[in-house]
Design a protein around this motif. Sequence first.
Motif: not given
Length: 388
Positions: A278-291
Amino acid sequence: MDTATFLHLLHEDLGLTQQSARKHLIHFTSKSEYFACKSELLRMTSELPRLSLVLPLDIIHAFSCTLCPDTKLRSFSSTTRIEADTKFIINKVKSRKTVPKRATILSSSRTRTIPWGVDQIGAPEIWSKSVGQNIHIGVIDTGIDYKHPDLHNSISHGINLLNRRLMPHDDNGHGTHIAGTIAATGRNSGIIGVAPRAIIHPVKAFDHNGSAYVSDIIAGIDWCVQNDLDIINMSFGMKTYNPALEQAVMNAYYRGKVIVASSGNDGRKKTIDYPARFPQVVSVGATTRTGRIAPFSNRGTQIDIYAPGERVYSAWIGGKYHELSGTSMATAHVSGVIALMLSMRTMSPQQIKNALRRCAFPLSKRPNARWQPGQLNARRAIRAAGQE
């Protein structure tokens, strides 16, 4: 609408213990009729005790309750619409107990652990300016371990939507892990979260198996709005669109609540889970320790920001610690940084989203005309907050 007759039929339906009965949402097309019916519902509960099983959801003008599929209520009124509730499960990647990988000495007498993700996003560099003080965060999840020493000073009142007579104690671990990343205030050998002076309000919507009904998520959002919390952390996702959930998210957004949700752990490249989509939400993906973007993380331009989500070390039930991977863990880092931002100045949900997107470190060095989501950095986020 004949409210009294409607409620009598509802009471009758609630008394039918058929095996086919399941949770439903009763939507009212008119806001005024919803509140009129809710008022009558509360008045008639002493006369019709089973009406106490009905949960009003002000944020979407609906009732949540268990009904039979062939309920008479379907044809009673043109001003109500009945839909079956749906259930989903928190999407975990993997779980692995371990010892802390590194500890940072914060004083000569105490050694406390700064988990790698908290360190990588640069949160410790900001603590001299902001530690998230006076920012209230609703964590809609499996509850929290009230006895965990690292969370004792971070917890305020919450709610157990599965049994309102009980405290929102965590019987799964996921909610405690999320809360630890956001706001742990470890003493002695404990851990420190991104915003160690932020205040966590545990909202238990998921059971011990990590499953929840959409209606309970909506009730959690409603509770956060009613209690005027600043941030709503939703470290979970579902694959299918749900209009009731979208309505709840939109109404919370227009009430000034910053909603943060995980994109999902299916490794998809062009689509993400709801409610993150939904556009009203801050959507989050994940990264590793190496960025790098974690292999399990959903990705693409629908994501607003990436944050640490691989083998994140945080609090666990029983006063213990645990290592988990997932976009759920990444979401907790983002909620913590937003708390740091809001503690310094008042910002709207859209201003928060704009600042996070603008301040992110690029994940790709290849030139590209299209905007690409980048990686979270607390120092740059605080600076961007000042420019909004």
